[in-house]
Design a protein around this motif. Structure first.
Motif, PDB file in Angstrom:
ATOM      1  N   ILE A  47       0.845  -1.203   0.000  1.00  0.00           N
ATOM      2  CA  ILE A  47       0.000   0.000   0.000  1.00  0.00           C
ATOM      3  C   ILE A  47       0.877   1.248   0.000  1.00  0.00           C
ATOM      4  CG2 ILE A  47      -1.599   1.374   1.400  1.00  0.00           C
ATOM      5  CD1 ILE A  47      -2.864  -1.348   2.242  1.00  0.00           C
ATOM      6  N   GLU A  48       1.906   1.267   0.835  1.00  0.00           N
ATOM      7  CA  GLU A  48       2.821   2.415   0.896  1.00  0.00           C
ATOM      8  C   GLU A  48       3.531   2.618  -0.439  1.00  0.00           C
ATOM      9  OE1 GLU A  48       4.476   5.758   2.376  1.00  0.00           O
ATOM     10  OE2 GLU A  48       2.926   4.533   3.313  1.00  0.00           O
ATOM     11  N   ILE A  49       3.925   1.533  -1.079  1.00  0.00           N
ATOM     12  CA  ILE A  49       4.563   1.622  -2.397  1.00  0.00           C
ATOM     13  C   ILE A  49       3.577   2.215  -3.405  1.00  0.00           C
ATOM     14  CG2 ILE A  49       5.372   0.228  -4.346  1.00  0.00           C
ATOM     15  CD1 ILE A  49       6.734  -1.591  -2.233  1.00  0.00           C
ATOM     16  N   GLY A  50       2.335   1.762  -3.360  1.00  0.00           N
ATOM     17  CA  GLY A  50       1.316   2.309  -4.265  1.00  0.00           C
ATOM     18  C   GLY A  50       1.098   3.796  -4.048  1.00  0.00           C
ATOM     19  N   LEU A  51       1.095   4.224  -2.804  1.00  0.00           N
ATOM     20  CA  LEU A  51       0.947   5.654  -2.512  1.00  0.00           C
ATOM     21  C   LEU A  51       2.133   6.452  -3.063  1.00  0.00           C
ATOM     22  CD1 LEU A  51      -0.398   5.429   1.144  1.00  0.00           C
ATOM     23  CD2 LEU A  51      -1.678   6.097  -0.911  1.00  0.00           C
ATOM     24  N   GLU A  52       3.331   5.898  -2.947  1.00  0.00           N
ATOM     25  CA  GLU A  52       4.520   6.568  -3.474  1.00  0.00           C
ATOM     26  C   GLU A  52       4.459   6.658  -4.999  1.00  0.00           C
ATOM     27  OE1 GLU A  52       8.154   8.481  -3.919  1.00  0.00           O
ATOM     28  OE2 GLU A  52       6.849   8.289  -2.174  1.00  0.00           O
ATOM     29  N   ILE A  53       4.022   5.589  -5.645  1.00  0.00           N
ATOM     30  CA  ILE A  53       3.883   5.606  -7.108  1.00  0.00           C
ATOM     31  C   ILE A  53       2.878   6.671  -7.516  1.00  0.00           C
ATOM     32  CG2 ILE A  53       3.045   4.284  -9.087  1.00  0.00           C
ATOM     33  CD1 ILE A  53       4.308   1.789  -7.725  1.00  0.00           C
ATOM     34  N   ALA A  54       1.748   6.727  -6.816  1.00  0.00           N
ATOM     35  CA  ALA A  54       0.727   7.730  -7.131  1.00  0.00           C
ATOM     36  C   ALA A  54       1.271   9.141  -6.930  1.00  0.00           C
ATOM     37  CB  ALA A  54      -0.513   7.513  -6.265  1.00  0.00           C
ATOM     38  N   ALA A  55       2.022   9.356  -5.864  1.00  0.00           N
ATOM     39  CA  ALA A  55       2.586  10.682  -5.603  1.00  0.00           C
ATOM     40  C   ALA A  55       3.575  11.067  -6.696  1.00  0.00           C
ATOM     41  CB  ALA A  55       3.271  10.712  -4.236  1.00  0.00           C
ATOM     42  N   ARG A  56       4.355  10.107  -7.158  1.00  0.00           N
ATOM     43  CA  ARG A  56       5.309  10.391  -8.233  1.00  0.00           C
ATOM     44  C   ARG A  56       4.576  10.740  -9.521  1.00  0.00           C
ATOM     45  NH1 ARG A  56      10.691   6.990  -7.882  1.00  0.00           N
ATOM     46  NH2 ARG A  56      11.037   7.077  -5.650  1.00  0.00           N
ATOM     47  N   GLN A  57       3.476  10.053  -9.800  1.00  0.00           N
ATOM     48  CA  GLN A  57       2.708  10.347 -11.008  1.00  0.00           C
ATOM     49  C   GLN A  57       2.034  11.704 -10.908  1.00  0.00           C
ATOM     50  OE1 GLN A  57       0.171   6.918 -11.468  1.00  0.00           O
ATOM     51  NE2 GLN A  57       1.767   5.748 -12.489  1.00  0.00           N
ATOM     52  N   ASP A  58       1.529  12.036  -9.715  1.00  0.00           N
ATOM     53  CA  ASP A  58       0.880  13.333  -9.512  1.00  0.00           C
ATOM     54  C   ASP A  58       1.849  14.482  -9.708  1.00  0.00           C
ATOM     55  OD1 ASP A  58      -1.535  12.149  -9.015  1.00  0.00           O
ATOM     56  OD2 ASP A  58      -1.412  12.354  -6.832  1.00  0.00           O
ATOM     57  N   SER A  59       3.083  14.314  -9.301  1.00  0.00           N
ATOM     58  CA  SER A  59       4.050  15.396  -9.417  1.00  0.00           C
ATOM     59  C   SER A  59       4.570  15.553 -10.844  1.00  0.00           C
ATOM     60  CB  SER A  59       5.228  15.171  -8.467  1.00  0.00           C
ATOM     61  OG  SER A  59       5.970  14.037  -8.868  1.00  0.00           O
ATOM     62  N   GLY A  60       4.338  14.549 -11.684  1.00  0.00           N
ATOM     63  CA  GLY A  60       4.825  14.602 -13.057  1.00  0.00           C
ATOM     64  C   GLY A  60       3.810  15.132 -14.048  1.00  0.00           C
ATOM     65  N   GLY A  61       2.713  15.661 -13.581  1.00  0.00           N
ATOM     66  CA  GLY A  61       1.675  16.149 -14.476  1.00  0.00           C
ATOM     67  C   GLY A  61       0.586  15.106 -14.646  1.00  0.00           C
ATOM     68  N   ALA A  62      -0.423  15.442 -15.405  1.00  0.00           N
ATOM     69  CA  ALA A  62      -1.557  14.545 -15.598  1.00  0.00           C
ATOM     70  C   ALA A  62      -1.150  13.355 -16.447  1.00  0.00           C
ATOM     71  CB  ALA A  62      -2.709  15.296 -16.253  1.00  0.00           C
ATOM     72  N   ALA A  63      -1.566  12.184 -16.002  1.00  0.00           N
ATOM     73  CA  ALA A  63      -1.287  10.962 -16.755  1.00  0.00           C
ATOM     74  C   ALA A  63      -2.488  10.625 -17.622  1.00  0.00           C
ATOM     75  CB  ALA A  63      -0.999   9.819 -15.791  1.00  0.00           C
ATOM     76  N   ASN A  64      -2.226  10.126 -18.805  1.00  0.00           N
ATOM     77  CA  ASN A  64      -3.284   9.673 -19.690  1.00  0.00           C
ATOM     78  C   ASN A  64      -3.382   8.171 -19.530  1.00  0.00           C
ATOM     79  OD1 ASN A  64      -5.055   9.077 -21.692  1.00  0.00           O
ATOM     80  ND2 ASN A  64      -3.910  10.030 -23.349  1.00  0.00           N
ATOM     81  N   ASP A  65      -4.419   7.702 -18.827  1.00  0.00           N
ATOM     82  CA  ASP A  65      -4.570   6.277 -18.560  1.00  0.00           C
ATOM     83  C   ASP A  65      -4.829   5.474 -19.823  1.00  0.00           C
ATOM     84  OD1 ASP A  65      -4.125   6.643 -15.896  1.00  0.00           O
ATOM     85  OD2 ASP A  65      -6.262   6.800 -15.398  1.00  0.00           O
ATOM     86  N   ASN A  66      -5.379   6.106 -20.834  1.00  0.00           N
ATOM     87  CA  ASN A  66      -5.675   5.416 -22.084  1.00  0.00           C
ATOM     88  C   ASN A  66      -5.046   6.212 -23.222  1.00  0.00           C
ATOM     89  OD1 ASN A  66      -6.632   4.018 -24.247  1.00  0.00           O
ATOM     90  ND2 ASN A  66      -8.797   4.153 -23.698  1.00  0.00           N
ATOM     91  N   PRO A  67      -3.828   5.852 -23.622  1.00  0.00           N
ATOM     92  CA  PRO A  67      -3.143   6.647 -24.634  1.00  0.00           C
ATOM     93  C   PRO A  67      -3.790   6.569 -26.014  1.00  0.00           C
ATOM     94  CG  PRO A  67      -1.863   4.715 -24.071  1.00  0.00           C
ATOM     95  CD  PRO A  67      -3.016   4.764 -23.122  1.00  0.00           C
ATOM     96  N   ASP A  68      -4.693   5.590 -26.221  1.00  0.00           N
ATOM     97  CA  ASP A  68      -5.368   5.471 -27.518  1.00  0.00           C
ATOM     98  C   ASP A  68      -6.603   6.363 -27.611  1.00  0.00           C
ATOM     99  OD1 ASP A  68      -3.500   3.586 -28.330  1.00  0.00           O
ATOM    100  OD2 ASP A  68      -4.668   1.934 -27.468  1.00  0.00           O
ATOM    101  N   ALA A  69      -7.062   6.872 -26.484  1.00  0.00           N
ATOM    102  CA  ALA A  69      -8.252   7.705 -26.483  1.00  0.00           C
ATOM    103  C   ALA A  69      -7.941   9.088 -27.041  1.00  0.00           C
ATOM    104  CB  ALA A  69      -8.813   7.840 -25.067  1.00  0.00           C
ATOM    105  N   ALA A  70      -8.840   9.598 -27.819  1.00  0.00           N
ATOM    106  CA  ALA A  70      -8.669  10.931 -28.394  1.00  0.00           C
ATOM    107  C   ALA A  70      -8.935  11.974 -27.321  1.00  0.00           C
ATOM    108  CB  ALA A  70      -9.621  11.127 -29.557  1.00  0.00           C
TER     109      ALA A  70
END
Length: 63
Positions: free
Chosen positions: A38-61
């Motif tokens: 769980i702590e690792i998941g929170l760290e991953i999420a925090a790293r993604q949040d600090s890097g700007g918005a992530a596009n979960d579906n890169p194929d979506a327009a």
């Protein structure tokens, strides 16, 4: 933990350890392993949040 390669190795090791503990660990060991994941998941999420918005579906327009 600024070293991304080290963090990635840590994540992989924690996942492998968790798999072993699910089969062979005590209930307390399994709980601690879940908490670590769980702590690792929170760290991953925090790293993604600090890097700007992530596009979960890169194929979506995007609009």
């Amino acid at each position: 933990m600024p070293d991304d390669a080290g963090f990635d190795r840590t994540v992989r090791a924690a996942i492998r350890t968790h798999q072993l503990l699910c089969s062979h660990g005590t209930p307390v060991m399994q709980l601690l392993s879940r908490l670590l994941l769980i702590e690792i998941g929170l760290e991953i999420a925090a790293r993604q949040d600090s890097g700007g918005a992530a596009n979960d579906n890169p194929d979506a327009a995007e609009d």
